[in-house]
Design an enzyme around this catalytic site. Structure first.
Site, PDB file in Angstrom:
ATOM      1  N   ASN A 191       0.806  -1.222   0.000  1.00  0.00           N
ATOM      2  CA  ASN A 191       0.000   0.000   0.000  1.00  0.00           C
ATOM      3  C   ASN A 191       0.841   1.276   0.000  1.00  0.00           C
ATOM      4  O   ASN A 191       0.392   2.325   0.458  1.00  0.00           O
ATOM      5  CB  ASN A 191      -0.962   0.014   1.202  1.00  0.00           C
ATOM      6  N   ARG A 192       2.068   1.167  -0.502  1.00  0.00           N
ATOM      7  CA  ARG A 192       2.981   2.300  -0.599  1.00  0.00           C
ATOM      8  C   ARG A 192       3.347   2.898   0.762  1.00  0.00           C
ATOM      9  O   ARG A 192       3.885   4.002   0.841  1.00  0.00           O
ATOM     10  CB  ARG A 192       2.401   3.403  -1.511  1.00  0.00           C
ATOM     11  N   LEU A 193       3.083   2.173   1.843  1.00  0.00           N
ATOM     12  CA  LEU A 193       3.513   2.627   3.161  1.00  0.00           C
ATOM     13  C   LEU A 193       4.903   2.046   3.446  1.00  0.00           C
ATOM     14  O   LEU A 193       5.102   1.226   4.346  1.00  0.00           O
ATOM     15  CB  LEU A 193       2.509   2.203   4.237  1.00  0.00           C
TER      16      LEU A 193
END
Length: 214
Positions: A191-193
């Site tokens: 989730n691009r975290l």
């Protein structure tokens, strides 16, 4: 024109947590380097991008091979008269970056470059194959040449000139030691975290460790 907005990848191979990192970034770099090497898939795990500020004021980057790292920093070798060599002579503040796609990792190193000792440069030069030694002599790196044939003919002449004798290291060729002032470790996450941990050198020679927002 080609639209690349549909390119997607989910990063899920690992994590980078404060509870599992050393106090010194060189130790973490060493761990990551060998984990990537053992994982496989990166043919030249020591390939890195070296970014400098050119004499014309523009940033410039190129891929160079890391040849050694110690508690003091990171060492690579080049022609001191090349574009990168001249840039470093004018502004020794440079950036090194590694992207290891197989383990979804990136390392970005801000540091100060200085020439290695002549002994260090000599020792590495002597370890190189003769062809690489002659290549360092024949190439006026970054200079315009009339053709590839020009280089190959000069190389053939050098092979004759140095047949059976020791090939000396040219004075304009040697190493740079990059002493890090900041090292950022990036680990891809879902989730691009992504995990981003930054080490910043302090006046007491300790390292300040901070998590950055992805």
């Amino acid at each position: 024109m080609e639209d690349l907005s549909h390119y997607r990848k989910s990063y899920e191979k690992s994590e980078l947590l404060e509870s599992n990192i050393p106090e010194d970034p060189i130790n973490l770099f060493n761990r990551w380097f060998h984990e990537v090497e053992d994982f496989g898939g990166n043919e030249e795990v020591n390939a890195m991008t070296v970014a400098t500020i050119g004499l014309d004021g523009f940033p410039r980057s190129r891929v160079v091979l890391l040849k050694k790292f110690t508690e003091e920093g990171f060492i690579f070798y080049t022609n001191y008269n090349s574009e990168k060599g001249k840039a470093i002579a004018q502004n020794p503040k440079i950036c090194l970056s590694f992207f290891w796609h197989t383990m979804e990792r990136q390392v970005i190193i801000k540091g100060i470059a200085s020439k290695t000792s002549e002994i260090t440069s000599n020792n590495y030069f002597e370890s190189r194959p003769d062809g690489s030694k002659l290549g360092a002599i024949v190439s006026n790196q970054s200079e315009v040449v009339p053709s590839r044939a020009f280089l190959e003919e000069n190389l053939k002449q050098l092979e004759i000139d140095y047949e059976g004798i020791v090939i000396p290291r040219p004075e304009h060729w040697g190493g740079f030691l990059v002493t890090p002032v900041e090292v950022e470790f990036w680990q891809g996450r879902p989730n691009r975290l992504h995990d981003r941990i930054r080490y910043t050198s302090q006046e007491d020679f300790d390292w300040k460790i901070e998590r950055l927002s992805p």
